[in-house]
Write an enzyme that holds these catalytic residues in place. Structure first.
Site, PDB file in Angstrom:
ATOM      1  N   ARG A  33      -7.821   4.219  -3.925  1.00 44.02           N
ATOM      2  CA  ARG A  33      -7.428   5.501  -4.473  1.00 44.02           C
ATOM      3  C   ARG A  33      -7.021   5.421  -6.041  1.00 44.02           C
ATOM      4  O   ARG A  33      -7.154   4.710  -6.779  1.00 44.02           O
ATOM      5  CB  ARG A  33      -6.287   5.612  -3.597  1.00 44.02           C
ATOM      6  CG  ARG A  33      -6.612   6.118  -2.144  1.00 44.02           C
ATOM      7  CD  ARG A  33      -5.638   6.450  -1.220  1.00 44.02           C
ATOM      8  NE  ARG A  33      -5.917   6.631   0.067  1.00 44.02           N
ATOM      9  CZ  ARG A  33      -5.813   7.767   0.649  1.00 44.02           C
ATOM     10  NH1 ARG A  33      -5.532   9.120   0.137  1.00 44.02           N
ATOM     11  NH2 ARG A  33      -6.221   7.877   2.181  1.00 44.02           N
TER      12      ARG A  33
ATOM     13  N   ASP B  82      -2.357  17.269  -0.443  1.00 53.07           N
ATOM     14  CA  ASP B  82      -2.046  16.488   1.034  1.00 53.07           C
ATOM     15  C   ASP B  82      -0.841  17.113   1.783  1.00 53.07           C
ATOM     16  O   ASP B  82      -1.229  16.942   3.154  1.00 53.07           O
ATOM     17  CB  ASP B  82      -1.721  15.130   0.404  1.00 53.07           C
ATOM     18  CG  ASP B  82      -1.782  13.944   1.673  1.00 53.07           C
ATOM     19  OD1 ASP B  82      -2.838  13.960   2.250  1.00 53.07           O
ATOM     20  OD2 ASP B  82      -0.799  13.329   1.823  1.00 53.07           O
TER      21      ASP B  82
ATOM     22  N   LYS C 265      -9.420  16.877   2.340  1.00 51.04           N
ATOM     23  CA  LYS C 265      -8.162  18.078   1.710  1.00 51.04           C
ATOM     24  C   LYS C 265      -8.308  17.795   0.188  1.00 51.04           C
ATOM     25  O   LYS C 265      -8.361  18.919  -0.329  1.00 51.04           O
ATOM     26  CB  LYS C 265      -6.804  17.628   2.200  1.00 51.04           C
ATOM     27  CG  LYS C 265      -6.633  17.878   3.791  1.00 51.04           C
ATOM     28  CD  LYS C 265      -5.228  17.375   4.056  1.00 51.04           C
ATOM     29  CE  LYS C 265      -5.029  15.952   4.042  1.00 51.04           C
ATOM     30  NZ  LYS C 265      -5.876  15.066   4.665  1.00 51.04           N
TER      31      LYS C 265
ATOM     32  N   CYS D 230     -10.795  13.311   5.248  1.00 53.56           N
ATOM     33  CA  CYS D 230     -11.819  13.976   5.940  1.00 53.56           C
ATOM     34  C   CYS D 230     -11.728  15.274   4.986  1.00 53.56           C
ATOM     35  O   CYS D 230     -12.134  16.369   5.438  1.00 53.56           O
ATOM     36  CB  CYS D 230     -11.169  14.460   7.239  1.00 53.56           C
ATOM     37  SG  CYS D 230     -11.267  13.205   8.293  1.00 53.56           S
TER      38      CYS D 230
ATOM     39  N   TYR E 139       0.879  -1.270   0.019  1.00 56.83           N
ATOM     40  CA  TYR E 139       0.067   0.112  -0.095  1.00 56.83           C
ATOM     41  C   TYR E 139       0.872   1.361  -0.097  1.00 56.83           C
ATOM     42  O   TYR E 139       1.748   1.467   1.043  1.00 56.83           O
ATOM     43  CB  TYR E 139      -0.960   0.216   1.166  1.00 56.83           C
ATOM     44  CG  TYR E 139      -1.697   1.351   1.220  1.00 56.83           C
ATOM     45  CD1 TYR E 139      -2.561   1.693   0.625  1.00 56.83           C
ATOM     46  CD2 TYR E 139      -1.396   2.189   2.574  1.00 56.83           C
ATOM     47  CE1 TYR E 139      -3.202   2.820   0.526  1.00 56.83           C
ATOM     48  CE2 TYR E 139      -2.010   3.101   2.531  1.00 56.83           C
ATOM     49  CZ  TYR E 139      -2.922   3.625   1.776  1.00 56.83           C
ATOM     50  OH  TYR E 139      -3.569   4.920   1.892  1.00 56.83           O
TER      51      TYR E 139
ATOM     52  N   ARG F 287     -14.008  15.228  10.970  1.00 55.33           N
ATOM     53  CA  ARG F 287     -15.293  14.872  10.765  1.00 55.33           C
ATOM     54  C   ARG F 287     -15.979  14.902  12.002  1.00 55.33           C
ATOM     55  O   ARG F 287     -16.047  14.184  13.052  1.00 55.33           O
ATOM     56  CB  ARG F 287     -15.230  13.299  10.433  1.00 55.33           C
ATOM     57  CG  ARG F 287     -15.074  13.010   8.992  1.00 55.33           C
ATOM     58  CD  ARG F 287     -14.844  11.629   8.781  1.00 55.33           C
ATOM     59  NE  ARG F 287     -14.707  11.351   7.054  1.00 55.33           N
ATOM     60  CZ  ARG F 287     -15.422  11.437   6.153  1.00 55.33           C
ATOM     61  NH1 ARG F 287     -16.657  11.253   6.544  1.00 55.33           N
ATOM     62  NH2 ARG F 287     -14.877  11.568   4.821  1.00 55.33           N
TER      63      ARG F 287
HETATM   64  N1  LIG Z   1     -20.267  15.061   1.950  1.00 53.04           N
HETATM   65  C1  LIG Z   1     -19.275  15.471   2.009  1.00 53.04           C
HETATM   66  N2  LIG Z   1     -18.286  14.708   1.966  1.00 53.04           N
HETATM   67  C2  LIG Z   1     -16.994  14.926   1.704  1.00 53.04           C
HETATM   68  C3  LIG Z   1     -16.607  16.418   1.874  1.00 53.04           C
HETATM   69  N3  LIG Z   1     -15.322  16.469   1.923  1.00 53.04           N
HETATM   70  C4  LIG Z   1     -15.065  15.200   1.680  1.00 53.04           C
HETATM   71  N4  LIG Z   1     -15.743  14.373   1.645  1.00 53.04           N
HETATM   72  C5  LIG Z   1     -15.771  12.769   1.503  1.00 53.04           C
HETATM   73  O1  LIG Z   1     -14.919  12.185   2.341  1.00 53.04           O
HETATM   74  C6  LIG Z   1     -14.123  11.355   1.788  1.00 53.04           C
HETATM   75  C7  LIG Z   1     -12.613  11.693   1.929  1.00 53.04           C
HETATM   76  O2  LIG Z   1     -12.293  13.197   1.405  1.00 53.04           O
HETATM   77  P1  LIG Z   1     -10.821  13.635   0.670  1.00 53.04           P
HETATM   78  O3  LIG Z   1     -11.049  14.954   0.441  1.00 53.04           O
HETATM   79  O4  LIG Z   1     -10.331  12.541  -0.110  1.00 53.04           O
HETATM   80  O5  LIG Z   1     -10.040  13.443   1.972  1.00 53.04           O
HETATM   81  P2  LIG Z   1      -8.488  13.930   2.353  1.00 53.04           P
HETATM   82  O6  LIG Z   1      -8.308  14.710   3.400  1.00 53.04           O
HETATM   83  O7  LIG Z   1      -7.986  14.261   1.054  1.00 53.04           O
HETATM   84  O8  LIG Z   1      -7.823  12.265   2.633  1.00 53.04           O
HETATM   85  P3  LIG Z   1      -6.204  11.825   2.571  1.00 53.04           P
HETATM   86  O9  LIG Z   1      -5.930  11.727   1.097  1.00 53.04           O
HETATM   87  O10 LIG Z   1      -6.562  10.451   3.378  1.00 53.04           O
HETATM   88  O11 LIG Z   1      -5.276  12.506   3.238  1.00 53.04           O
HETATM   89  C8  LIG Z   1     -14.207  11.295   0.521  1.00 53.04           C
HETATM   90  O12 LIG Z   1     -15.276  10.128   0.266  1.00 53.04           O
HETATM   91  C9  LIG Z   1     -15.372  12.372   0.096  1.00 53.04           C
HETATM   92  O13 LIG Z   1     -16.249  12.501  -0.646  1.00 53.04           O
HETATM   93  C10 LIG Z   1     -17.759  17.397   1.922  1.00 53.04           C
HETATM   94  O14 LIG Z   1     -17.747  18.571   1.851  1.00 53.04           O
HETATM   95  N5  LIG Z   1     -19.108  16.891   2.186  1.00 53.04           N
HETATM   96  O1  LIG Z   2      -0.837   8.253   3.462  1.00 56.29           O
HETATM   97  C1  LIG Z   2      -1.679   7.650   2.998  1.00 56.29           C
HETATM   98  O2  LIG Z   2      -1.939   6.611   3.339  1.00 56.29           O
HETATM   99  C2  LIG Z   2      -2.597   8.666   2.292  1.00 56.29           C
HETATM  100  C3  LIG Z   2      -3.033   9.795   3.018  1.00 56.29           C
HETATM  101  O3  LIG Z   2      -2.898  10.831   2.225  1.00 56.29           O
HETATM  102  C4  LIG Z   2      -3.155   9.800   4.192  1.00 56.29           C
HETATM  103  O4  LIG Z   2      -3.341   8.728   5.091  1.00 56.29           O
HETATM  104  O5  LIG Z   2      -3.138  10.891   4.874  1.00 56.29           O
HETATM  105 MN   LIG Z   3      -3.289  12.422   3.705  1.00 61.20          MN
END
Ligand SMILES: Nc1nc2c(ncn2[C@@H]2O[C@H](COP(=O)(O)OP(=O)(O)OP(=O)(O)O)[C@@H](O)[C@H]2O)c(=O)[nH]1
Ligand SMILES: O=C([O-])CC(=O)C(=O)O
Ligand SMILES: [Mn+2]
Length: 645
Positions: A402, A302, A288, A286, A231, A433
């Site tokens: 992803r 990220d 980003k 959450c 992963y 969240r």
């Molecule tokens: N309903 C809703 N869902 C959201 C919102 N923002 C994010 N999500 C959902 O939350 C999940 C993760 O959101 P990302 O934006 O990919 O999260 P991230 O913070 O980039 O995550 P990492 O890549 O793990 O660091 C996805 O399934 C999105 O669809 C929002 O404003 N409203």
């Molecule tokens: O590092 C990973 O596995 C993917 C990511 O962006 C996070 O977890 O924040």
């Molecule tokens: Mn991340």
């Protein structure tokens, strides 16, 4: 004791070259001859001696080399071609669909202070573990050596890093997500005096070896080791492994001058086309990527590294050059720009752990498209209704499945992503969240209060960490990547955002954001969210106006809230959506008892940590007192209008 050198025993450039002459063909020898820095040569040679690959490939980043790596990934079976040209699928083992936090360790000497939230292993034990597992691990495999810059070449905070791996998938991902800097590497290392080293091998890639899988970070020698896993969050340690080194550097070497954060970077166009830059933290899974894509000018989704420039402004660069993004719930409605790259021809995409149907087309949960009845996914054959051993339905795609793609493919990509001076960033956001407590947006009155917003992020667990559940504190969304004491990290935040070198007109606007407030928590009966993804554009636009003093606010004990009369026209103009006053009232009413409970949770948790700056407790105590006083006169649930002066 440097484990790499202890195991490989290559102590000089001359010995390193002897290893290369024995193990490389003339073409590869020609390539490595352009690297002269002895430390670089030694680290690569030690990895060769330990892992004993059959072949070595020096990746220069040329188109031919990229193609070699793509082909190798198909040949080894780590990736498979999909119907769309330049799309491939990679599967991780069913038991390794996220970061293996329980098998992730800092290598520590007895005197090292390691975060109370992280695992440590002493150096001798780690040495034996690495010896037992990495000796000859690349037998019969091709080792790919990649030379990257984490950040634009020439930027003050960029870090050179080597990625040494037997996984063509990992090196393919590295070439999409990072800047290949083979030509500049030697020079950059000489100028900066340091580089990071990452050594990885998937080994035999079997489920039965997963208990032995490890992710090690050696802060002292800026080297990571990863084995028996695939992963990308565990193996492509240019990402979170090196992020930890960058955090350590910001906190311990350049405190108050530099930060390294788990943040997106995006620009919003305001009135008259002005551009205002944002960086924002949210824990894994959450929002980003979602928030970065809601911006008009994409720089990163990220990681952000920032510093205070000579003109007294805060500058941010993205150490990465692509997205390793969650696909669940990505759809045409909420993410049209990402969908274009995923569903239209012309882009290179590595998919992971989604469902592949019989026509070699990927599908995932929440894409709002017709779903196939069957296919192959992260756990093998899948059909609609299939259940696991415990009788639970297996989803079509893993929640942490992803896509990997280059930033330059995005329609909102901004070329300033490559600017070595970074982007001048005014607005910093913190979110998690949070189903029931904080409003969609609130702004700190000063930078100290802003730091406290970051310190107090809480969030429900997501699928990115194997085995995580429940609601947890998530300080700055960066806690999993803070190697040292939390108190030192917090001190670095206060010093950075409060640095007197920051000019008045560049003062940071620091805000909390919460996209996950539910109907149920505001008097309704459903667990539906009180907003939708596209509303994000409005919260960002309001902050943009606020930063330019073009929006009013309501002063409250937790910070400043938006006025209905400023938000309603933004909803109309930006996303063409009515914004009823009663929705505003539900979203922005203060539920005082909830907020006080949150403050007390943070007070109790931080009281247990050593060396937490007193400023945090002062601010929390002050907020609590003001909330209690307000409750006396206005009751436990206070409408925003009741706080307008
Ligand atoms: N309903 C809703 N869902 C959201 C919102 N923002 C994010 N999500 C959902 O939350 C999940 C993760 O959101 P990302 O934006 O990919 O999260 P991230 O913070 O980039 O995550 P990492 O890549 O793990 O660091 C996805 O399934 C999105 O669809 C929002 O404003 N409203
Ligand atoms: O590092 C990973 O596995 C993917 C990511 O962006 C996070 O977890 O924040
Ligand atoms: Mn991340």
């Amino acid at each position: 004791m440097d484990i790499l050198n202890e195991l490989g025993k290559i102590g000089s450039a001359k010995q390193a070259l002897a290893v290369f002459e024995k193990q490389m063909d003339t073409a590869q020898l020609g390539r490595i001859s352009s690297i002269s820095h002895p430390e670089i040569l030694k680290r690569i040679a030690n990895a060769v001696v330990i892992c004993n690959p059959e072949k070595i490939f020096i990746n220069t980043g040329s188109e031919a080399d990229r193609q070699f790596i793509r082909d190798l990934a198909l040949e080894t079976g780590e990736e498979r071609s999909l119907a769309m040209e330049n799309h491939t699928i990679h599967f991780d083992l069913p038991g390794e669909q996220g970061r293996i936090v329980d098998r992730t360790f800092y290598i520590a000497n007895p005197e090292d202070l390691i975060s109370s939230l992280a695992n440590r292993m002493n150096r001798e034990t780690a040495l034996e573990d690495i010896r037992a597992n990495m000796t000859d691990i690349m037998k019969g495999k091709t080792m790919v050596v990649g030379f990257y810059m984490r950040g634009p070449v020439g930027a003050r905070v960029s870090n050179p890093a080597l990625e040494i791996t037997s996984s063509a998938y990992v090196s393919h991902s590295a070439d999409i997500l990072y800047r290949n800097a083979f030509a500049d590497f030697d020079k950059e290392v000489a100028a900066r005096g340091h580089f990071f080293t990452n050594v990885h091998s998937e080994g035999l890639n079997r489920t039965k070896d997963l208990p032995d899988a490890r992710v090690f970070m050696d802060l002292q020698y800026q080297t990571t080791y990863s084995f028996k896993c695939t992963y990308a969050g565990n193996t492509l340690l240019l990402k979170k492994g090196n992020h930890r080194f960058a955090v350590d550097k910001a906190v311990h070497k350049n405190r108050g001058e530099e930060l390294s954060e788990h943040m997106f970077i995006t620009g919003i166009r305001g009135p008259e086309n002005r551009v205002t830059w944002f960086a924002g933290a949210a824990p894994s899974g959450c929002g980003k990527t979602t928030t970065a894509m809601a911006g008009d000018l994409f720089v990163g989704d990220d990681l952000a590294q920032m510093w205070i420039a000579d003109d007294g402004s805060i500058r941010c660069v993205n150490p990465e050059a692509g997205i390793f993004g969650i696909v669940e719930d990505v759809n045409q409605e909420g993410d049209p720009l990402l969908m274009k790259v995923l569903r239209q021809p012309g882009y290179e995409v590595i998919w992971s752990n989604v469902l592949i149907d019989e026509n070699n087309i990927p599908h995932w949960v929440g894409n709002l498209e017709p779903s196939p009845e069957k296919g192959i996914n992260f756990q093998g054959e899948w059909h609609f209704g299939k259940t696991d051993d415990t009788g639970k339905p297996i989803p079509m795609s893993h929640p942490n499945s992803r896509c990997t793609l280059r930033s330059t493919n995005l329609e909102n990509y901004c070329p300033d992503a490559e600017n070595p001076d970074g982007v001048l960033t005014r607005i910093f956001t913190y979110s998690g969240r949070d189903a029931d407590t904080m409003p969609p947006v609130w702004v700190a009155r000063d930078s100290d209060q802003g730091v406290v917003i970051g310190a107090c992020i809480v969030s429900a667990a997501t699928a990115t960490e194997v085995g995580a559940s429940g609601v947890k504190r998530a300080p700055w969304a960066n806690a999993p990547f803070i190697p040292g004491a939390l108190g030192d990290y917090m001190d670095a935040q206060f010093r950075f955002f409060g640095n007197t070198k920051i000019q008045e007109q560049f003062q940071p606007v620091m805000a909390g954001l919460n996209y996950f407030l539910t109907d149920k928590a505001r008097g309704g009966s459903t667990s539906k969210l009180l907003g939708e993804k596209k509303d994000v554009k409005v919260w960002l636009a309001w902050l943009e106006r606020y930063a330019h003093k073009e929006a009013g606010h309501i002063q409250t004990p937790i910070g400043n809230l938006p006025l209905y009369r400023d938000l309603a026209p933004l909803f109309d103009k930006i996303i063409d959506k009515p914004y009823p006053k009663d929705l505003y009232d539900r979203q922005f009413s203060l539920y005082v008892d909830h907020i006080i409970a949150r403050i007390e949770l943070q007070e109790a948790a931080y009281a247990k940590e050593k060396n937490i700056p007193g400023r945090l407790f002062e601010i929390l105590a002050h907020q609590k007192e003001a909330l209690q006083a307000l409750k006396q006169t206005k009751g436990p649930v206070i409408l925003p209008g009741d706080m307008e002066s």
